[in-house]
Write an enzyme that holds these catalytic residues in place. Structure first.
Site, PDB file in Angstrom:
ATOM      1  N   HIS A  45     103.215  -5.697  44.647  1.00  0.00           N
ATOM      2  CA  HIS A  45     102.667  -6.426  43.497  1.00  0.00           C
ATOM      3  C   HIS A  45     101.353  -7.101  43.896  1.00  0.00           C
ATOM      4  O   HIS A  45     101.039  -7.226  45.076  1.00  0.00           O
ATOM      5  CB  HIS A  45     103.647  -7.505  43.012  1.00  0.00           C
ATOM      6  CG  HIS A  45     104.793  -6.958  42.212  1.00  0.00           C
ATOM      7  ND1 HIS A  45     105.922  -6.456  42.807  1.00  0.00           N
ATOM      8  CD2 HIS A  45     104.971  -6.809  40.872  1.00  0.00           C
ATOM      9  CE1 HIS A  45     106.755  -6.028  41.869  1.00  0.00           C
ATOM     10  NE2 HIS A  45     106.201  -6.228  40.688  1.00  0.00           N
ATOM     11  N   LYS A  98     101.593 -12.948  43.013  1.00  0.00           N
ATOM     12  CA  LYS A  98     103.014 -13.009  42.635  1.00  0.00           C
ATOM     13  C   LYS A  98     103.743 -14.052  43.489  1.00  0.00           C
ATOM     14  O   LYS A  98     103.567 -14.110  44.700  1.00  0.00           O
ATOM     15  CB  LYS A  98     103.664 -11.630  42.793  1.00  0.00           C
ATOM     16  CG  LYS A  98     105.109 -11.631  42.309  1.00  0.00           C
ATOM     17  CD  LYS A  98     105.625 -10.242  42.039  1.00  0.00           C
ATOM     18  CE  LYS A  98     107.075 -10.261  41.592  1.00  0.00           C
ATOM     19  NZ  LYS A  98     107.279 -10.971  40.315  1.00  0.00           N
TER      20      LYS A  98
HETATM   21  P1  NAD Z   1     101.036 -16.183  35.094  1.00  0.00           P
HETATM   22  O1  NAD Z   1     100.968 -17.065  36.271  1.00  0.00           O
HETATM   23  O2  NAD Z   1      99.835 -15.407  34.681  1.00  0.00           O
HETATM   24  O3  NAD Z   1     101.504 -17.040  33.806  1.00  0.00           O
HETATM   25  C1  NAD Z   1     102.470 -18.038  33.823  1.00  0.00           C
HETATM   26  C2  NAD Z   1     102.028 -19.120  32.830  1.00  0.00           C
HETATM   27  O4  NAD Z   1     103.078 -20.085  32.726  1.00  0.00           O
HETATM   28  C3  NAD Z   1     100.760 -19.882  33.279  1.00  0.00           C
HETATM   29  O5  NAD Z   1      99.850 -19.974  32.192  1.00  0.00           O
HETATM   30  C4  NAD Z   1     101.298 -21.254  33.690  1.00  0.00           C
HETATM   31  O6  NAD Z   1     100.350 -22.296  33.464  1.00  0.00           O
HETATM   32  C5  NAD Z   1     102.503 -21.376  32.764  1.00  0.00           C
HETATM   33  N1  NAD Z   1     103.526 -22.300  33.262  1.00  0.00           N
HETATM   34  C6  NAD Z   1     103.985 -22.444  34.518  1.00  0.00           C
HETATM   35  N2  NAD Z   1     104.939 -23.371  34.563  1.00  0.00           N
HETATM   36  C7  NAD Z   1     105.105 -23.813  33.301  1.00  0.00           C
HETATM   37  C8  NAD Z   1     105.941 -24.781  32.703  1.00  0.00           C
HETATM   38  N3  NAD Z   1     106.821 -25.479  33.423  1.00  0.00           N
HETATM   39  N4  NAD Z   1     105.853 -24.962  31.364  1.00  0.00           N
HETATM   40  C9  NAD Z   1     104.981 -24.261  30.606  1.00  0.00           C
HETATM   41  N5  NAD Z   1     104.149 -23.339  31.130  1.00  0.00           N
HETATM   42  C10 NAD Z   1     104.204 -23.134  32.456  1.00  0.00           C
HETATM   43  O7  NAD Z   1     102.265 -15.222  35.354  1.00  0.00           O
HETATM   44  P2  NAD Z   1     102.650 -13.831  34.624  1.00  0.00           P
HETATM   45  O8  NAD Z   1     102.054 -12.692  35.379  1.00  0.00           O
HETATM   46  O9  NAD Z   1     102.404 -13.963  33.159  1.00  0.00           O
HETATM   47  O10 NAD Z   1     104.213 -13.786  34.929  1.00  0.00           O
HETATM   48  C11 NAD Z   1     105.085 -14.818  34.486  1.00  0.00           C
HETATM   49  C12 NAD Z   1     106.508 -14.462  34.907  1.00  0.00           C
HETATM   50  O11 NAD Z   1     106.918 -13.250  34.246  1.00  0.00           O
HETATM   51  C13 NAD Z   1     106.698 -14.202  36.396  1.00  0.00           C
HETATM   52  O12 NAD Z   1     107.960 -14.703  36.803  1.00  0.00           O
HETATM   53  C14 NAD Z   1     106.686 -12.678  36.493  1.00  0.00           C
HETATM   54  O13 NAD Z   1     107.359 -12.190  37.626  1.00  0.00           O
HETATM   55  C15 NAD Z   1     107.393 -12.318  35.208  1.00  0.00           C
HETATM   56  N6  NAD Z   1     107.147 -10.965  34.704  1.00  0.00           N
HETATM   57  C16 NAD Z   1     108.189 -10.373  34.073  1.00  0.00           C
HETATM   58  C17 NAD Z   1     108.028  -9.126  33.519  1.00  0.00           C
HETATM   59  C18 NAD Z   1     109.183  -8.523  32.765  1.00  0.00           C
HETATM   60  O14 NAD Z   1     109.107  -7.346  32.378  1.00  0.00           O
HETATM   61  N7  NAD Z   1     110.236  -9.272  32.525  1.00  0.00           N
HETATM   62  C19 NAD Z   1     106.799  -8.462  33.616  1.00  0.00           C
HETATM   63  C20 NAD Z   1     105.745  -9.106  34.258  1.00  0.00           C
HETATM   64  C21 NAD Z   1     105.928 -10.372  34.793  1.00  0.00           C
END
Ligand code: NAD
Length: 261
Positions: A151, A155
């Site tokens: 990744h 991550k």
């Molecule tokens: P990212 O870091 O780009 O976005 C996360 C967002 O959440 C940020 O804007 C951050 O400011 C916000 N945030 C963090 N803590 C918070 C809180 N307590 N309250 C409110 N907002 C908060 O990350 P991303 O790439 O969008 O990934 C997010 C999550 O989704 C990760 O755990 C990733 O592994 C997961 N993910 C899952 C899938 C899936 O298919 N389920 C796919 C991609 C990513």
């Protein structure tokens, strides 16, 4: 559906919001933190309802939305699930890296309101999961199972939620206890029956996963490579449509339930 997005300024939150709006849903709440608070939601999500500022209060999302979507950090999952039960709103948790304890709390709360947890919402990975389970059931423990994932450099969790999901499918197929056989920090010789994990981090890789069945004289490898986050977003749209049809609480749902696998 009126949708609230927790993590609306994140990579996934933005794309989910934009696609939901394109599909005719109303994105009416966005929650995030830090400098993003107070900015117009439309700065992050094109097509979100106008005149709404990003909030830091998760409760706002549950009060007014028909469904809430959380793609943030693992520690947010249980508090959000508690709010989902308080307001009786369906919740999708796409965040990865949850502990076993956090998942078991979600399992309990899922008897009170509809909660879907999926570490990977892509169709391909969910089909691959079934293939891995079948292969693990056919191949005995002389075939060593190793899972390699790569990744992007930012991550937070390792191994990825998807790697763990694939490992659990292998353990289920082989009818062994996952926690007792998973090895994420290998040192020394390999023991029979272990399910090993290797995590690579670098660049902007969206998500590569390979499950290897290594026997004597041959190897079977199944790989999935995500080349666009839209893949996950399309899966989220399937989840929204499934919820929209009307679901009852009962268990912690996953993509298998949504896709009917
Ligand atoms: P990212 O870091 O780009 O976005 C996360 C967002 O959440 C940020 O804007 C951050 O400011 C916000 N945030 C963090 N803590 C918070 C809180 N307590 N309250 C409110 N907002 C908060 O990350 P991303 O790439 O969008 O990934 C997010 C999550 O989704 C990760 O755990 C990733 O592994 C997961 N993910 C899952 C899938 C899936 O298919 N389920 C796919 C991609 C990513």
């Amino acid at each position: 559906m009126k949708i609230g997005i927790i993590g609306c300024a994140g990579r996934m939150g933005k794309m989910i919001g934009e696609t939901a709006a394109l599909n005719g849903h109303k994105v009416i709440v966005g929650i995030d933190r830090g400098d993003n608070i107070g900015k117009p939601l439309t700065d992050f999500i094109k097509g979100a309802e106008k005149g709404i500022a990003v909030s830091s209060n998760n409760e706002d999302a549950f009060m007014v939305s028909d469904m809430v979507i959380d793609f943030t950090v693992a520690d947010n999952a249980v508090p959000n699930a508690e709010l989902a039960t308080k307001y009786q709103k369906p919740l999708l948790i796409g965040t990865t890296g949850l502990t076993t304890e956090q998942v078991s709390v979600l399992q309990k709360l899922a008897s009170e309101t509809v909660i879907i947890k999926s570490a990977n919402t892509s169709l391909g990975i969910n089909i691959m999961k079934d293939a891995v389970k079948k292969l693990a059931a056919i191949l005995d423990s002389s075939y060593d199972i190793e899972i390699v994932e790569m990744h992007h450099r930012n991550k937070k969790d390792a191994p990825s939620g998807t790697a763990l999901l694939l490992g659990k499918a292998a353990a289920e197929g082989r009818n062994i206890d996952f926690d007792a056989n998973a090895v994420t920090d290998r040192t020394g010789k390999r023991k029979t029956g272990q399910i090993g994990f290797a995590s690579l981090r670098g660049g902007d890789v969206i998500g590569d996963h390979t499950v290897i069945f290594a026997g004597d004289g041959e190897r079977i490898e199944i790989s999935h490579k995500a080349t666009s986050r839209q893949l996950f977003v399309n899966g989220v749209m399937k989840i929204i449509s499934w919820v929209e049809k009307g679901q009852k609480p009962g268990k912690l749902y996953d993509m298998d339930d949504v896709l009917g696998l």
